[in-house]
Design a protein around this motif. Structure first.
Motif, PDB file in Angstrom:
ATOM      1  N   GLY A  66      56.219  44.580 -27.361  1.00  0.00           N
ATOM      2  CA  GLY A  66      55.414  43.379 -27.542  1.00  0.00           C
ATOM      3  C   GLY A  66      54.216  43.374 -26.619  1.00  0.00           C
ATOM      4  N   GLY A  67      53.229  42.574 -26.986  1.00  0.00           N
ATOM      5  CA  GLY A  67      52.047  42.399 -26.155  1.00  0.00           C
ATOM      6  C   GLY A  67      51.841  40.939 -25.819  1.00  0.00           C
TER       7      GLY A  67
ATOM      8  N   GLU B 133      42.663  42.173 -24.775  1.00  0.00           N
ATOM      9  CA  GLU B 133      42.990  43.072 -25.884  1.00  0.00           C
ATOM     10  C   GLU B 133      43.647  44.352 -25.387  1.00  0.00           C
ATOM     11  N   GLY B 134      43.475  44.662 -24.097  1.00  0.00           N
ATOM     12  CA  GLY B 134      44.094  45.853 -23.530  1.00  0.00           C
ATOM     13  C   GLY B 134      43.712  47.113 -24.276  1.00  0.00           C
TER      14      GLY B 134
ATOM     15  N   VAL C 142      48.075  47.682 -18.876  1.00  0.00           N
ATOM     16  CA  VAL C 142      47.396  46.603 -18.172  1.00  0.00           C
ATOM     17  C   VAL C 142      45.899  46.775 -18.360  1.00  0.00           C
ATOM     18  N   ALA C 143      45.175  45.663 -18.405  1.00  0.00           N
ATOM     19  CA  ALA C 143      43.717  45.680 -18.511  1.00  0.00           C
ATOM     20  C   ALA C 143      43.132  45.012 -17.272  1.00  0.00           C
TER      21      ALA C 143
ATOM     22  N   THR D 164      43.434  36.473 -18.953  1.00  0.00           N
ATOM     23  CA  THR D 164      44.542  35.714 -19.534  1.00  0.00           C
ATOM     24  C   THR D 164      45.851  36.065 -18.831  1.00  0.00           C
ATOM     25  N   CYS D 165      46.111  37.353 -18.669  1.00  0.00           N
ATOM     26  CA  CYS D 165      47.284  37.827 -17.928  1.00  0.00           C
ATOM     27  C   CYS D 165      46.767  38.727 -16.814  1.00  0.00           C
ATOM     28  N   PRO D 166      46.444  38.157 -15.655  1.00  0.00           N
ATOM     29  CA  PRO D 166      45.762  38.909 -14.600  1.00  0.00           C
ATOM     30  C   PRO D 166      46.510  40.180 -14.204  1.00  0.00           C
TER      31      PRO D 166
END
Length: 322
Positions: free
Chosen positions: A184-185, A302-303, A268-269, A274-276
């Protein structure tokens, strides 16, 4: 969009102290035992679709409290038993339509898609699972539903559904119960982490730009939704911060990652507001099993998008042969 979080060398070493509730293991052991005790069998019904390269089943399986949860099961050609990937969804999405999940089937895997109870009306093409359990006052969205108590918190139900989804797909005769992975993302990544920590004997775990990790840092670091729902709630319920973060500690991906032992591939991006990144690395560094992480230095939430999937297929192919 700048790099706003810790430098990459500090991220790789980032192991924060997070709240670990004293009754964490007992809470989840009892929650899952109660869900399984509620009984019920998964139902797999052939679905009419225009797809000709796979077999599609509409699924209803018992989740938290035995509540019926919708899903899709897509099976590749042949009798099997096939290795399977259980797919969890991003925030606000529903299970959508079967043709959205063809890549795993094209690669030779069964794909089981779990609907997210009470969501499915924010983007995509909808869901089919209500959440019959009420809660006290909450901000818009699901992040603060029942947030003053872990017994009533929304994600207790959703994470339990995820574990029961793994149970359900293992019941289908065309699925190899010993070769099941979860993926999942964003919210789906957080759910995959929970399923990895709370399920046994998974083949692999794929966690992309995960949400629901290191809550106290996330809420203080980003003003993006959905973490902003918690900020908004606490701006009104000013006296509730300790209770809220105590509740969230039962559902923190950092704590759940410490229970997981299956081989895992994270992504990870570094520009993800949004998700640091530090919240992702907090969970990755706590993960107890074999693990690797793909870093996308110039992407936001979007990674890696479609670029990450071939890496997952390669890892899964090796795991399936093992």
């Amino acid at each position: 969009m700048p790099h706003f979080d810790l430098p990459i060398d500090q991220l790789r070493a980032y192991r924060p102290e997070v709240r670990v509730p004293a009754g964490f293991d007992t809470f989840w052991r009892q929650t899952l035992a109660d869900a399984r005790k509620a009984g019920g069998d998964p139902r797999f019904t052939p679905a009419e679709t225009p797809l000709v390269g796979c077999h599609v089943l509409d699924v209803r399986f018992p989740g938290f409290a035995g509540d019926p949860i919708a899903g899709w099961l897509l099976l590749p050609p042949g009798d099997g038993p096939h290795p399977a990937v259980v797919q969890f969804l991003g925030y606000g999405a529903g299970r959508g339509l079967p043709h959205e999940y063809l890549p795993w089937v094209a690669a030779g895997y069964a794909c089981f898609v779990m609907d997210s109870r009470g969501q499915g009306s924010t983007w995509g093409v909808g869901g089919a699972t209500p959440d019959p359990h009420g809660s006290g006052p909450a901000a818009n969205g699901v992040m603060t539903r029942g947030i003053e108590d872990p017994e009533t918190y929304y994600y207790r139900r959703l994470f339990t559904d995820a574990v029961r989804a793994v149970d359900a797909v293992r019941r289908h005769p065309s699925v190899d119960a010993a070769r099941v992975a979860v993926s999942g993302g964003s919210q789906g990544g957080g759910i995959a982490l929970a399923a990895a920590g709370l399920s046994e004997d998974l083949m692999a775990v794929f966690v992309d730009v995960p949400f629901l990790c290191h809550f106290e840092r996330a809420v203080g670091l980003t003003d993006r939704e959905p973490y902003a729902e918690i900020t908004r709630y606490l701006s009104v319920h000013r006296e509730s911060a300790e209770r809220v973060f105590d509740t969230l500690s039962y559902f923190d991906g950092v704590n759940l990652a410490a229970l997981a032992t299956a081989p895992a591939l994270f992504s990870v991006a570094l520009m993800d507001q949004t998700c640091p990144p530090s919240t992702v690395f907090a969970a990755f560094n706590a993960y107890a099993g074999p693990k690797e992480i793909t870093v996308y230095a110039f992407n936001g939430h979007e990674g890696g998008a479609a670029a990450q999937w071939p890496r997952q297929v390669a890892l899964l192919a090796g795991a399936a042969r093992a």
